[in-house]
Write a protein that holds these residues in place. Structure first.
Motif, short mmCIF file in Angstrom:
data_model
loop_
_atom_site.label_atom_id
_atom_site.label_comp_id
_atom_site.label_asym_id
_atom_site.label_seq_id
_atom_site.Cartn_x
_atom_site.Cartn_y
_atom_site.Cartn_z
N HIS A 197 0.82 -1.30 -0.01
CA HIS A 197 -0.03 -0.23 -0.20
C HIS A 197 0.81 1.25 0.00
N TYR A 198 0.40 2.38 -0.89
CA TYR A 198 1.13 4.10 -1.00
C TYR A 198 0.42 4.92 -0.53
N ARG A 199 0.48 5.79 0.58
CA ARG A 199 -0.21 6.59 0.65
C ARG A 199 0.82 8.33 1.08
N GLN A 200 0.06 8.82 0.86
CA GLN A 200 1.59 10.04 1.13
C GLN A 200 0.91 10.66 2.47
N ARG A 201 2.22 10.72 3.47
CA ARG A 201 1.81 11.55 4.70
C ARG A 201 1.60 13.44 4.53
N ASP A 202 1.06 14.14 4.14
CA ASP A 202 2.29 15.04 4.12
C ASP A 202 3.29 15.54 2.71
N ASP A 203 4.53 15.46 3.52
CA ASP A 203 5.74 15.32 2.66
C ASP A 203 6.03 14.66 2.08
N ILE A 204 5.85 13.36 3.12
CA ILE A 204 6.72 12.16 3.42
C ILE A 204 5.33 10.71 2.28
N GLY A 205 6.76 9.67 1.56
CA GLY A 205 5.69 8.86 1.03
C GLY A 205 5.68 7.72 1.93
N LEU A 206 4.63 7.23 2.49
CA LEU A 206 4.26 6.05 3.03
C LEU A 206 4.29 4.74 2.71
N ILE A 207 5.18 4.02 1.90
CA ILE A 207 5.34 2.54 1.40
C ILE A 207 4.56 1.65 2.54
N VAL A 237 9.20 6.92 4.29
CA VAL A 237 9.74 5.44 4.95
C VAL A 237 8.84 4.25 4.95
N LEU A 238 9.45 3.33 4.48
CA LEU A 238 9.04 2.25 3.91
C LEU A 238 9.58 1.21 5.55
N THR A 239 7.88 0.22 5.04
CA THR A 239 7.84 -0.45 6.80
C THR A 239 6.50 -1.38 6.03
N ALA A 240 5.85 -1.96 7.14
CA ALA A 240 5.87 -3.39 6.99
C ALA A 240 4.48 -3.66 8.35
N ALA A 241 2.78 -4.23 7.24
CA ALA A 241 2.03 -4.38 8.55
C ALA A 241 1.93 -5.61 9.12
N GLY A 242 1.41 -6.00 9.90
CA GLY A 242 0.94 -6.67 11.07
C GLY A 242 2.17 -6.94 11.70
N ARG A 243 2.98 -8.30 11.48
CA ARG A 243 3.47 -8.25 13.48
C ARG A 243 5.30 -7.74 12.85
N THR A 244 5.85 -7.88 11.21
CA THR A 244 7.04 -8.31 11.29
C THR A 244 7.26 -6.98 10.02
#
Length: 707
Positions: free
Chosen positions: A13-23, A58-65
């Motif tokens: 999923h990709y979302r834009q949080r103001d000036d941050i792209g969140l993957i 910012v590159l992160t992941a959902a769930g537990r890991t």
């Protein structure tokens, strides 16, 4: 605030949080970096790069890991672009400031992906690592080239070559992680903290830090040589650790692009190797044995809040430690106060030795000792949920113990025997509740060895079996469900190998020659050194028990019995098949034993000959494989992988050979069957008749496991 979701895929999923792209990677359960995730990452990254408003990603992941590695199910299949290396290169060259936000386990390809980012932000509870070596591989997406550029060669080598996880706090100290979240941050709060960290970097004017453009600091002149020498000693026989060292060395010696190219070539060489195939098989097999065929996943289990162990000897004391280590209160019963005190003393010394190594605190030693409650009265077991008998291998003694347990234990309590060979059904018959009886065969030393054979009797209920399997995991064991027969799976095959090893010595091989052949194959010790460690008197008593019981298949009197009759019980008496100097466990060939063997051989009229190493290896291992085939035919083990896991974790079968049945598959059933037939013709012994299953696989070109 969020803008509309853009280019959202099934996995990313990709979302834009103001000036941050969140993957956000979202591919449960472990966010493995399969094709769908890689393609989604590339699409999301391109979206962020194309947006002039986005200053950082910012590159992160959902769930537990965070991704816990590549999807190894893709191994052996045609590659589907983009590769993980291509994704990481795109992250590294994106032109945007990139932050990896790590939680759970950032392992393997997951950590390599994080190394492609400029900065790494982690949850305090996170663990990072490159464990590919445990699958006979090396990190193949830049890990061996980027990590030494970030933290130096000296810190990199153990992480890659040993493959153990690194806690986030330690990773921060090494420079592998740049900042840590507040303890307890998870889910949305963790992502919010990562966004705050990214904005702080922007405010500080932080610059991009592509590791591929950084030099490697030259290590000490002898670092590689000394580390390689230690690795050869610690990981004897393993190929991957040495190749990992070679690849890290390339990071120092070669330009980055060439180092990546060589890393990939080395990865592919290892991936296609017999050792990696074996280690990947072992990896999957360990996970599969937890799923017992025919046992419904939703089978109810019974709570085990309090346990008991009968017998305060070596096995009983070790089993009591297993429960205490898991935080489960345990009653330790022995008929003799003196034996009980002696057993508790051994347990305390074991814990204190662990504390001296820094693995336990003094407080933890006392906490665990307090969980072990000694008693000499069976009546004190009235409240326990599970009791494990660990007395001598004597059927009549065990029946007496179980009759007493049947009297005192509450309804629903599980009654387990730690017997290594005896009939679980005969033991259960001494009670009025055979459905509550099963075998829990721990391996010595019980507090160290990972294997637990869970032996199901004819009357054992599904609930009791399910409870035992769940308990095995709870106490940190690899639990394997097997059927009931003499020796179950592990010892039944071991006794066939031991019988063959004994005959080889009678025919002319020296005990030390047999042992060397097996250790050269990869076992930690040979059969006779192992006998000395376990105690020759144990097997001697088992054989005598079978002879007394009139077992028609009981082994005849042998030269090992003759040694035991002279009080040579092994390491504990400083003399067994070998002799031992005070304070040493190194086996030393003993002329006295050679004389005992010679006398025994003369009494039997055996003509001795020179025996080649190859014959020793084939007779010892093919005997095991043939017996394993019979075990499968009889349903004592349902799958070949159960046998492999038992032998890897219980008997030291080299994991890089995958277990005896996997190894036989690599040799080929036809070759194994033909050799068995040849040994039968040469010896006249029917035990070498190829098992029906082995013969069928030889005829069809099949493999164990293709059932």
């Amino acid at each position: 605030m969020d803008t509309a979701v853009q280019n959202e895929s099934r996995f990313v999923h990709y979302r834009q949080r103001d000036d941050i792209g969140l993957i956000v990677i979202d591919s449960p359960p472990v966010n493995a970096l399969g094709h769908g995730v890689r393609a989604g990452l590339m699409t999301a990254l391109n979206e962020a790069v194309a947006d002039a408003q986005v200053k950082a990603v910012v590159l992160t992941a959902a769930g537990r890991t965070f991704p816990a590695g590549a999807d190894i199910r893709e191994f052996g299949k045609p590659a589907q672009p983009p590769s993980l290396s291509e994704v990481i290169a795109a992250v590294e060259s994106s032109g945007k400031l990139t932050v990896a936000a790590l939680h759970g386990t950032a392992f393997g390809g997951g950590l390599e992906l994080a190394l492609g980012c400029d900065y790494r932000f982690a949850a305090v509870e996170a663990k990072l690592g490159l464990p590919e070596v445990k699958l006979g591989l090396l990190p193949g997406a830049g890990g061996t080239q980027r990590l030494p550029r970030l933290i130096g060669v000296a810190a990199t080598l153990p992480i890659i070559v040993e493959g153990n996880p690194v806690p986030a706090t330690e990773a921060k100290a090494l420079g592998l992680v740049d900042a840590l979240a507040e303890p307890g941050s998870s889910g949305d709060s963790f992502i919010d903290a990562a966004l705050v960290y990214a904005r702080s970097l922007l405010a500080e004017g932080a610059v991009k830090r592509p590791l591929g453009e950084m030099p490697v600091q030259q290590p000490d002149a002898d670092l590689f040589e000394s580390f390689e020498a230690k690795t050869r000693q610690r990981r004897r026989g393993f190929e991957a650790p040495l190749v990992c060292i070679e690849s890290v060395r390339n990071a120092v010696a070669l330009p980055f692009a060439e180092g990546l190219k060589q890393e990939r070539a080395l990865f592919e060489k290892l991936r296609d190797s017999a050792q990696s195939r074996a280690q990947r098989h072992a990896f999957f097999a360990e996970r599969e044995v937890a799923k017992v065929p025919g046992l419904a996943k939703d089978t109810p289990t019974n709570p085990v809040a309090e346990a008991a162990v009968i017998g305060a000897g070596t096995m009983g004391g070790g089993i009591a430690m297993v429960f205490a280590n898991a935080g489960i209160p345990v009653r330790l019963l022995d008929a003799q106060e003196e034996a009980l005190e002696r057993g508790l003393g051994v347990i305390r010394r074991n814990y204190e030795a662990t504390a001296k190594k820094g693995r336990l605190t003094a407080a933890e030693v006392e906490e665990r000792m307090a969980l072990i409650r000694p008693t000499v009265s069976y009546d004190d077991l009235a409240t326990v949920d599970l009791v494990i008998e660990a007395v001598f291998e004597d059927m009549e003694l065990k029946k007496k113990v179980f009759a007493e347990l049947d009297r005192v234990c509450k309804p629903g309590a599980i009654l387990a025997t730690n017997t290594s060979t005896l009939d679980v059904d005969a033991i259960a018959a001494a009670t009025g509740r055979p459905e509550s009886v099963l075998g829990l065969h721990f391996f010595s030393p019980a507090n160290v060895m990972k294997l637990l054979e869970v032996v199901r009797g004819q009357a054992t209920s599904d609930e009791v079996l399910a409870t035992a399997m769940r308990l095995g995991k709870r106490v940190g064991k690899v639990a394997v469900a097997v059927g009931n027969c003499y020796g179950f799976v592990g010892n039944r095959m071991l006794h066939r190998r031991q019988s063959e090893a004994m005959l080889l010595v009678e025919e002319g091989a020296a005990p030390e020659q047999v042992d060397k052949v097996l250790t050269d194959f990869g076992f930690p010790m040979g059969p006779f050194a192992m006998s000395d460690l376990a105690g020759i008197d144990v097997g001697w008593r088992i054989r005598n028990e079978r002879r007394k019981a009139g077992d028609p298949e009981a082994p005849e009197y042998n030269w090992l019995d003759a040694i035991a009759e002279r009080g040579r019980y092994g390491q504990k008496t400083k003399a067994g098949v070998y002799r031992y100097e005070e304070g040493s466990r190194t086996p030393i060939p003993d002329p006295e034993v050679a004389q005992i063997i010679a006398e025994h051989v003369r009494s039997k009229g055996v003509a001795q000959r020179s025996i080649e190493d190859r014959e020793i290896l084939e007779r010892c291992l093919y005997a095991m494989v043939n017996e394993g085939a019979r075990i499968l035919e009889e349903g004592i083990a349902v799958r070949a992988l159960e046998i492999d896991v038992i032998w890897i974790y219980g008997y030291g079968f080299p994991v890089y050979r995958g277990g005896p049945m996997f190894w036989a598959n690599e040799i080929g059933a036809e070759a194994v069957s033909a050799a068995c037939s040849a040994f039968r013709a040469a010896s006249g012994r029917e035990v070498w008749q190829p098992a029906p299953l082995l013969a069928r696989l030889a005829e069809t070109g099949g493999r164990f496991g293709d059932l």
